[in-house]
Write an enzyme that holds these catalytic residues in place. Structure first.
Site, PDB file in Angstrom:
ATOM      1  N   CYS A  70       0.862  -1.179   0.000  1.00 57.31           N
ATOM      2  CA  CYS A  70       0.000   0.000   0.000  1.00 57.31           C
ATOM      3  C   CYS A  70       0.895   1.224   0.000  1.00 57.31           C
ATOM      4  CB  CYS A  70      -0.894  -0.018   1.229  1.00 57.31           C
ATOM      5  SG  CYS A  70      -1.882   1.486   1.475  1.00 57.31           S
ATOM      6  N   CYS A 177      -0.577   3.846  -7.114  1.00 57.16           N
ATOM      7  CA  CYS A 177      -1.426   3.252  -6.067  1.00 57.16           C
ATOM      8  C   CYS A 177      -1.569   1.788  -6.427  1.00 57.16           C
ATOM      9  CB  CYS A 177      -2.787   3.940  -6.023  1.00 57.16           C
ATOM     10  SG  CYS A 177      -4.016   3.122  -4.966  1.00 57.16           S
TER      11      CYS A 177
END
Length: 265
Positions: A70, A177
């Site tokens: 992440c 992302c």
């Protein structure tokens, strides 16, 4: 061998699938936080608290390594997670693939969440790895959430909005992302038709493959893609053992993980 991965949601799927391709004999632990997601709008202190909780849940299963799959958690919580778990459990963070994209030549666009776009963290990576290269930062509001919930219409809308902000002369797009890697080809399909005819095929740069390879290096394990598929899959949902989110099964990466686990005795 057991490798754990953590993220607020299904952004960890791309890295998990990459690990599985390199070591189909590895046990995988997927630790996400459906009770606390999304992490992006939270304060840094809240992100650290939730990320630590995910990391601790995974650590209880004694993995050989933990991947923080992440970007948001890597920015805000990586140091805290490493301080708590290392050296017992190596912790591998996720960094947008700005360096290889810039090395291949610009112009480059970096698609990222609004919170990451323009942040000191991302600007620092651009300064360190893309000096002299034309770089455009493209905010992608709503895209991570749309991917998380497999909302196809919302994915298309968010991708189209970001594509409209992407210069027509870019040679590559950095997927800043981890969720975006799950819809990489939809991003390509939206951006390529807008590019100048002089631009070759668009290159997309994600982090999953590099993170998987780095994880094996950290634990001294060699890639063995031809190993007997014997790895088991454990899913942790805000610390509770459960099953993979049905939305994740709309992506090839999610289906591959479940299908591989389903053939285990």
């Amino acid at each position: 061998m057991k490798i754990a991965l953590m993220d607020s949601g299904n952004g960890l799927l791309a890295a998990a699938a990459a690990v599985q391709r390199l070591r189909p004999d590895a046990d995988l632990v997927l630790s996400s936080d459906p009770d606390g997601m999304p992490w992006g709008p939270r304060t840094p202190e809240d992100i650290i608290a939730h990320a630590l909780a995910c990391a601790r849940s995974a650590a209880e299963l004694a993995p050989d390594a933990l991947i923080v799959a992440c970007n948001t958690a890597s920015v805000h919580a990586l140091a805290a997670i490493r301080a708590e778990l290392e050296p017992g459990i190596p912790v591998i963070g996720t960094v947008p693939a700005i360096k290889p994209a810039a090395a291949a030549g610009g112009p480059v666009a970096i698609w990222a969440t609004p919170g990451t776009t323009g942040s000191p963290y991302q600007r620092g990576l651009i300064r360190d790895f893309a000096a002299g290269v034309e770089v455009t930062e493209v905010p992608c509001p709503g895209l991570a959430d749309a991917v998380q919930y497999a909302d196809s219409a919302a994915v298309d809308a968010a991708v189209a909005a970001a594509a409209a902000l992407t210069p027509r002369n870019v040679r590559s797009v950095v997927l800043g992302c981890t969720h975006y890697e799950l819809v990489a080809e939809r991003i390509r399909a939206a951006v390529e038709p807008r590019l100048s005819p002089a631009v070759p095929r668009l290159a997309l740069y994600g982090s999953a493959e590099a993170v998987a390879a780095q994880t094996l290096r950290r634990i001294g394990a060699a890639p063995a893609p031809d190993a007997e598929p014997s790895g088991r899959l454990t899913v942790l949902l805000s610390g509770r053992e459960g099953t993979i989110d049905p939305a994740s099964l709309t992506y090839p990466e999610g289906r591959a993980l479940v299908e591989a686990a389903a053939v285990r005795p």
